[in-house]
Enzyme design. Sequence first.
Site, PDB file in Angstrom:
ATOM      1  N   SER A  42     134.174  -9.999 -29.678  1.00  0.00           N
ATOM      2  CA  SER A  42     135.318  -9.083 -29.795  1.00  0.00           C
ATOM      3  C   SER A  42     135.191  -8.056 -30.905  1.00  0.00           C
ATOM      4  O   SER A  42     135.979  -7.110 -30.958  1.00  0.00           O
ATOM      5  CB  SER A  42     136.604  -9.880 -30.016  1.00  0.00           C
ATOM      6  OG  SER A  42     136.934 -10.591 -28.855  1.00  0.00           O
TER       7      SER A  42
ATOM      8  N   LYS B 253     135.108  -4.498 -29.783  1.00  0.00           N
ATOM      9  CA  LYS B 253     136.251  -3.775 -29.214  1.00  0.00           C
ATOM     10  C   LYS B 253     136.598  -2.470 -29.939  1.00  0.00           C
ATOM     11  O   LYS B 253     136.760  -1.434 -29.282  1.00  0.00           O
ATOM     12  CB  LYS B 253     137.477  -4.692 -29.161  1.00  0.00           C
ATOM     13  CG  LYS B 253     137.337  -5.850 -28.160  1.00  0.00           C
ATOM     14  CD  LYS B 253     138.460  -6.869 -28.372  1.00  0.00           C
ATOM     15  CE  LYS B 253     138.385  -8.016 -27.388  1.00  0.00           C
ATOM     16  NZ  LYS B 253     139.424  -9.039 -27.690  1.00  0.00           N
TER      17      LYS B 253
ATOM     18  N   TYR C  85     131.843  -5.299 -19.736  1.00  0.00           N
ATOM     19  CA  TYR C  85     132.492  -5.943 -20.883  1.00  0.00           C
ATOM     20  C   TYR C  85     131.733  -7.187 -21.327  1.00  0.00           C
ATOM     21  O   TYR C  85     131.535  -7.405 -22.529  1.00  0.00           O
ATOM     22  CB  TYR C  85     133.937  -6.287 -20.520  1.00  0.00           C
ATOM     23  CG  TYR C  85     134.699  -6.982 -21.609  1.00  0.00           C
ATOM     24  CD1 TYR C  85     135.080  -6.302 -22.765  1.00  0.00           C
ATOM     25  CD2 TYR C  85     135.026  -8.324 -21.507  1.00  0.00           C
ATOM     26  CE1 TYR C  85     135.777  -6.947 -23.771  1.00  0.00           C
ATOM     27  CE2 TYR C  85     135.728  -8.978 -22.507  1.00  0.00           C
ATOM     28  CZ  TYR C  85     136.098  -8.285 -23.639  1.00  0.00           C
ATOM     29  OH  TYR C  85     136.791  -8.923 -24.642  1.00  0.00           O
TER      30      TYR C  85
ATOM     31  N   TYR D 200     145.092  -9.953 -33.900  1.00  0.00           N
ATOM     32  CA  TYR D 200     145.980 -10.462 -32.854  1.00  0.00           C
ATOM     33  C   TYR D 200     147.355 -10.792 -33.444  1.00  0.00           C
ATOM     34  O   TYR D 200     147.947  -9.968 -34.133  1.00  0.00           O
ATOM     35  CB  TYR D 200     145.361 -11.684 -32.148  1.00  0.00           C
ATOM     36  CG  TYR D 200     143.967 -11.423 -31.650  1.00  0.00           C
ATOM     37  CD1 TYR D 200     143.713 -10.377 -30.754  1.00  0.00           C
ATOM     38  CD2 TYR D 200     142.903 -12.201 -32.061  1.00  0.00           C
ATOM     39  CE1 TYR D 200     142.433 -10.138 -30.293  1.00  0.00           C
ATOM     40  CE2 TYR D 200     141.615 -11.967 -31.600  1.00  0.00           C
ATOM     41  CZ  TYR D 200     141.390 -10.932 -30.722  1.00  0.00           C
ATOM     42  OH  TYR D 200     140.136 -10.699 -30.270  1.00  0.00           O
TER      43      TYR D 200
ATOM     44  N   VAL E  25     134.517 -14.324 -31.512  1.00  0.00           N
ATOM     45  CA  VAL E  25     134.270 -15.770 -31.407  1.00  0.00           C
ATOM     46  C   VAL E  25     132.816 -16.136 -31.678  1.00  0.00           C
ATOM     47  O   VAL E  25     132.483 -17.315 -31.796  1.00  0.00           O
ATOM     48  CB  VAL E  25     134.678 -16.351 -30.034  1.00  0.00           C
ATOM     49  CG1 VAL E  25     136.178 -16.313 -29.860  1.00  0.00           C
ATOM     50  CG2 VAL E  25     133.964 -15.661 -28.897  1.00  0.00           C
TER      51      VAL E  25
END
Lengths: 407, 407, 407, 407
Positions: free
Chosen positions: B64, B67, B185, B237, B255
Site C-alpha cells: 500500500s 498508493k 494493482y 486509515y 502490509v
Amino acid sequence: VTDPLSAALAALLSRHVDLEEGQVADYIPELAGADPSCFGISMVSVHGQIYSAGDAELPFTIQSVSKPFVYALALSDLGLPRVARHVGFEPSGEPFNAISLEPGTGRPANPLINAGAIVTTSLIAGDAFPRIRDTMSAFAGRALSLDEDVYRSEALTGDRNRALAYLTSSQGVLARPANEATDTYFRQCALRVTATDLAVMGATLANAGINPVTGHRVVDEDVARITLSVMSTCGMYDHSGEWMVRVGLPAKSGVGGGITAVLPGEFGIGVYSAPLDAQGNSVRGMAALQDASTRLGLHVFAPVGEARTAIAESTVTGSALNLGLRGEINFTAAEQITRHIHEQVATFPISLIVLDLTDVTAVRPIAAELLAATGAGLTGRGVRIEPIDPSGILGTRSDTDPPPPNP
Amino acid sequence: VTDPLSAALAALLSRHVDLEEGQVADYIPELAGADPSCFGISMVSVHGQIYSAGDAELPFTIQSVSKPFVYALALSDLGLPRVARHVGFEPSGEPFNAISLEPGTGRPANPLINAGAIVTTSLIAGDAFPRIRDTMSAFAGRALSLDEDVYRSEALTGDRNRALAYLTSSQGVLARPANEATDTYFRQCALRVTATDLAVMGATLANAGINPVTGHRVVDEDVARITLSVMSTCGMYDHSGEWMVRVGLPAKSGVGGGITAVLPGEFGIGVYSAPLDAQGNSVRGMAALQDASTRLGLHVFAPVGEARTAIAESTVTGSALNLGLRGEINFTAAEQITRHIHEQVATFPISLIVLDLTDVTAVRPIAAELLAATGAGLTGRGVRIEPIDPSGILGTRSDTDPPPPNP
Amino acid sequence: VTDPLSAALAALLSRHVDLEEGQVADYIPELAGADPSCFGISMVSVHGQIYSAGDAELPFTIQSVSKPFVYALALSDLGLPRVARHVGFEPSGEPFNAISLEPGTGRPANPLINAGAIVTTSLIAGDAFPRIRDTMSAFAGRALSLDEDVYRSEALTGDRNRALAYLTSSQGVLARPANEATDTYFRQCALRVTATDLAVMGATLANAGINPVTGHRVVDEDVARITLSVMSTCGMYDHSGEWMVRVGLPAKSGVGGGITAVLPGEFGIGVYSAPLDAQGNSVRGMAALQDASTRLGLHVFAPVGEARTAIAESTVTGSALNLGLRGEINFTAAEQITRHIHEQVATFPISLIVLDLTDVTAVRPIAAELLAATGAGLTGRGVRIEPIDPSGILGTRSDTDPPPPNP
Amino acid sequence: VTDPLSAALAALLSRHVDLEEGQVADYIPELAGADPSCFGISMVSVHGQIYSAGDAELPFTIQSVSKPFVYALALSDLGLPRVARHVGFEPSGEPFNAISLEPGTGRPANPLINAGAIVTTSLIAGDAFPRIRDTMSAFAGRALSLDEDVYRSEALTGDRNRALAYLTSSQGVLARPANEATDTYFRQCALRVTATDLAVMGATLANAGINPVTGHRVVDEDVARITLSVMSTCGMYDHSGEWMVRVGLPAKSGVGGGITAVLPGEFGIGVYSAPLDAQGNSVRGMAALQDASTRLGLHVFAPVGEARTAIAESTVTGSALNLGLRGEINFTAAEQITRHIHEQVATFPISLIVLDLTDVTAVRPIAAELLAATGAGLTGRGVRIEPIDPSGILGTRSDTDPPPPNP
C-alpha cells in the site's frame, strides 16, 4: 496611507463580496437577523501585528469556532491521555451533528463534532463557563461577553445537543450531568467575537500558545500543536480532507458565520460573513480563504522554493575552520553543515571550528541534536567547536537526554 | 567514523528492536516468510544525502505504500479536477479495505483505501503497469523490479479487491475493466523496494516533486503538495487523526512492513519491519517514527521556538535606508520588514531603500507579494527600492498577476 | 360465462389499470422494451384451480422473484443448518443491492438481497443452472426457458453483482468461484415466466411444497415454511415491515415486473406489470395486491371472525359419550373438546367416548397431541376413546414421541 | 387430575429448567435481585381458558413487552396514518437501543425499538400514564400496578433513553417534551405483570382485540392485526428474521425476563425466566417457545396437512341441488364450492341451490365475497340460492360494497 497587507485583504474581500449563495442560519431568530451583506477579514501575525478589511469589528456569536479553544483548555487542565479517554481524534466522515461514538469506548470521534465538543466542555474543571469565557478571552486578548438572547434561544431549541449529551452520558464519557454540560456548551457558543478576535485566537495557536498581541501565554506548546493537528484533520467535518487539499490551513467554522484559520508559526486569520452553505460554513469565508491560500501559497505543505545553503561563509585559516551560518537551521541545514564539517576535517588539519550563529534566525530541535552530536564526535578526535551565539539560539538537547513526555 | 545522523538512526533502532508485538502478514505464503527480526531505517534530505541504519537495503514488497505515488502519477496525467471525479479526499473513518463509496457520486472516499487505490490505478493512461513501475522507479531513483511470486499469490487471493473493482465499475468511476485494473494493482503492490527506496520516494515529495538524489523532477509542485495533503488526512486509515496528533508527519504504510513518512521541505524517512499490528501497520516502524517525532520535534506543526527578527541590520544614511535581511522571508518576516520600512519612511526623509538579500535563504510567495506591494506603494510616493539579490531569490509575483490555476 | 373469481380479478385490474406511475426497468435494452400497458394477474388455489385476468399469459423474465425458489432448492439440497452458515435470515433494512454482510460471519443478511441470492445460487450442487431451471419448472408446473438476450445483457452490465460475488467470496461464504456463481445467477434471473407461472409457484409454497396443479412434491413442508418465513420478513427489502402491516402476504417482486404473493394454506397470486417504483417493485402489481388484501381480508393475521364451536353434537347414552366434531381442529378446538370431555366424565359415569371425525376438515399437530394426551389420561381411569375417522385424519403424535428435527 | 395441556406445559418447563446460561439484568439493583431459578409459563386460548405451569403467577416488571400494547393504544387513539407520521414499521437490523431514525422523516424505524417506543408513548393523548396503565390492565384482564422502586431506578439510569427522546424531539417526531415522554415510558416499563398476564394480553391480540377472559373489547380488529404484523417483523430486534424462521410466532420480550407470543386466532403465551442472553431475551423463555413451536407445529406458516373438501354432501333432487358444507370456508373452500356449483348447473336443470351451513365453523371475507358473486351470477340465470344458516355465519360483503378503509 493603507499598508499593502491591508490593501491585499481589501482586494480579497472585493473579489468575493458579490458571491450571493448561501443562507443565514435561521434555526433561532437571533441568528436569522444577521445582515447577509456584512463581510470582514483580519490577519494577525505571530509578532502581534493586526491587518484587517471590511466588517472586521462586527460582533457575532462564536458558535462552533469555540470548540478547538475549549479543547485546548481541557488539554491544559487534564493532559492528552486523560482527555483522550473521553474524546478521540479521528475525522468521522460525517456532518457536525453526527452521532459518531467509537464502538467499544463510546467516545465521540473527535472534539470538533458536537458530541465531542459537549464532552470536551464537560471536562472543564471548576466553575466551567467562567473559566471557558476567561480562556477564550485570553485567546482573543480582550474580555468576551455572552449574547444572552442567543444563549437562551439555543437552550430552547437544543434538543439534538441534549440528545448527544445524554447519549455520551449513557456511555460514561460525559464528565458532568447532561443538562449542566449542555447549558455550559450553549453559553460557550453564544460568546460574542469579531473577525479580529478570531484572527488573534488563531494567531495564538500559530504562536505556540502565546497570544502575540498581549504577550501572555494562554496554553503551552504541546497543547497548541495538538489543537492544530485536530483542526487539520477534523476542522471542516466531512470536508476536512478536501479542505486540506485545496486550502491547507488548519481551520474551524461556526454557524454564526465566522471561520478561524491558522498558518502555524506565522499567523491567524479570522473571516466573517453570515450566509452558510449546506454544511454550515460561511460561503464567502470559505471562498476568501481558498483564494488567499491559492494566490499567496499559504498551504502548510506549500514548497518554499529551492532553499539556499545555510552556510554563508566557510574559511580555513591555519587549523581553524570559520563557518558563518544563516537563516533557519532545520534538519536539512544541520545535515549540510555536519557533512561540510566532516569533509573539511578530513581534508585539513583542523583543531578549532568557529560556528558563527549571528545571522541564524531559528534552530529546530533535530538540527540542534545533530550539531551537538557532531560536536561530541569531533571532541573525541581533538577538534573543538566554538559557537559565536550572541542570542543563545543554539539549544543543548542531545540524544542522551530523557525524551520529552510522550503526548 | 559514523556520522552523527546515522548514529542517531542506529540508536533509534536499538530502542525498538526488542519490541516483539505484531504478526507478519500471512494471507499469502510469500509474505509469511519474511524474517520478523529484520529492522531498517533510512532518512534522505531534500539535498539528497542518505543516512541509514539496520536492514535498510533489504528488499520487500511495497504494497500500500505504492498508493500515494500512483495517485501522484494520476494527478500528473489528468490534473486534480478530472481525478476528483473518480476518487475523493476524505478520511473514511474506516479500515483499509472498507467499502466507502460516496453516496451520489459513487467515488471511493480517498485514494489511500483499497477501493480508491484501484480506481486511481485504473486512471493511469497508456500501458499502465510499465508506466507505474517507471514512475515509482523515478521516485526511488533506481529501477524497481516486480516480485513475480507475490504478484501471482495476490492475484490468486485478491477476491475482496476484485469486489471493490467491480463495485466501483458498477458506479461508473473505474476507468478500465475491473479485471485489468486489479491485475495492474496487484503488480504495483508487488514491486520490490528497500527502506532507503521509501526514504528517497518520500524525500521526492518533501522536495516538491524533484528527486533529490537524481535531481530529476518526477511530479510537479502542486502534485507533491496534494499528495502530501491526502497522506496527512488519510494515510493511516482509521488512525489518521491520532497519527497527526502524535506523530505529525504525512505517512503511508504497507502490509509488506514498510512505511514512508515525510517532513515537507526537509526530508523523507523509510522504515522496514515485517510484524504488523491489527490495523496492518509495522509495529516497530510506527514506534520508531513516533519516537523520532517526539524526540526530535519533527511534527509539521511543531513550534520553531521564538523566531528572531529577519532584519539583521537597519541603517539610515542621508536619504538612504540600508536593510540587511536574513533567513527565510515568510509572511511574518515580510510583515515586519514592511512595517519597519513604513516607520522609517514616516520618520526620515528617505528616497532610496537598499534591501540586502545576500543572507536570505528563501522567500515565500506571500512575502514576495507583500514586499512587491510595499515597493509599489513607495514608488508612488517617490521612494525607490534597490534590492541586492545576488542569487535572484526575490520573486516577482504580485496581486495583479493572474492567480495560479486553482487546484 | 365467467366465473365470479375471474370476474373479481378482472375488476381488480380495472381499478388499477389507469395507474400511470413508475418506469419500466431500462438498465438493459431487453427490459426497456416491455409494454408498460400490459397488466395481468393469476390466482391459484391449493386445490390447483387457476383463475386469471388480463395479460396473465404474457412472458417476462422472473428476475428477483427467482430468489426464494432457489433458496428453497438450496434448503432441500443442504438443510437449514448448512445453508445458514452461508446466508442469514435477517431483514437488512436496506435496498436490494445493499452490501449487508454480517460482521463476524461475513454472511449476507438474507437470501432475498442480491448478495444473499448469489451466495444461495452458489450453494446449488452439481450442474447448477439446469438443476435450478428444472426446480423452477417443477414449481411452475411447466418447462421454463431462458431468455438468452436478457441473460447476455445482464452478464454484460452486471458489475455490481460481480462485486457482491467477489466480496462474499473473500469472506469465505461463496461456495463456488465468483464468475461461475454470477453466471448462473444471471441465467436464473433470465428465465421466462408468466403471471400464471408465478401464481402456481406461490401456490406450491402455499400448499406445503406440493405443486397443486401437477400434484408433484417440489420441496418438503419444512422448506416451504422456512421459505415463506423469509419472504414475510425480507421479501420487500426495506419495505418488508410496511408490506406486512398493509398487505400481510409473504411476497417477492422482480424488476421484470412480476410479483408472487402467498396466503399459506390457501393460494398463490402472480401479478405482472412492467412499470416499477423507485424501489424496483411493479407499481400496479403492488396496488393490486394491497387492494386485494384490504378488500378481501387476505392478511395472514386477519381475524376469521368469531369461530363457532368445533363440537357439533354431544350426547350421553348410558355410559357412552358421543361427540360429533366439525371443521378444523386447531389448538382452540382441541382445548374445547378436552375441557368438554373432562366436564362430562366428571358428571356422568362414562366408560366410552365415541369421537366422530367425519365432518372434520383438518387436525393441527398441537390439537392431535392434546387429544392423544387426553385419551391417555382417560385410559388410565378406565375410559376408552373410540374414534370414527373414515379418512384417517387424526394423527398419532404425542408428547413422548421424539420431537421432529429442529430446523 | 391435571388436564393434559397443563401437563404438557409442565413437561415443557422441565425440559428447559436446567438451562443455566444467561445473566439476570443488573443495570439497576431492583432487577438484579430477581431469582434466576424461577420459571413459569401460561397459555390462554381465544375462548378464555387459562393453562399454566411453574411460576406463572410470580410478578415481574413488563419492560419492553409493554411496547406493542402501547402501540396498539396509540393506533386506537390516532389511527395508523397519523401514528405512521411519527414511527415506522421497518425492522432496523439493529439492537433494542439502536439509533435508527429514518433519513428524511426522522422517524424511528419501528415502535419496538426504544426510540420508537418512546415516540409511541409520547403519542398517547390526555393523562398518558393512567391511560396506558388502564389499557394494559384491560389487555391483562386485571388492574396492573406500578413497581415504584423499579421506576425510580430506571429514571435515575435512563440517560440513553433520554438521549433517544431528545433526538426524536429534535427531529420533530416526539409529540411531548422529552422529559415527560421518558418519565411516562419509565413508568410503563415498570408495570408489574405475571406470565399469565402476558398470556392473556397475547390472547387478546390473538382474539382480534377482545380479551377472551373478560370478554371486553380492548382494541379493534385492525389495531390487533397491525400490532401482530409489527411484532412478527420487528419483535425480536435484530433476530426477528431468525425468530420467524425458527419459531414463527409474533412475539415480544423484555429485560424483566418476560416474553409474550401469539398464534393469531388461537392463543397467547406468556413465559417468565429472568436470566437473559446477550440480546436481552430470556434464555429459558426463548428455548421453551422454540421447543413448543417445533414440537407442536405452532408456526404461523405451518402446513395444516392436506385439507379435506368443504363439501360434506351434494345431492341433486329434481331441480334442487342440496349442498352440505363443513368446517372453515376460506378461499380454497369457496373456490371449490363455486366450481362444484357451476359444474352441477351445467349438467343438471337446476333452479334451486340449498346451501346448508349448519356445520360451517367460520367464513373468511374472501369466501363470502366469492359465494355472493356466485349467487349474483346465478340469479341472472334463473337459479336461486337458499342458505340454511342457523347462526347467520354467512357474511354479505360483495365486490360492489365500498372497500373497508385502507389502513
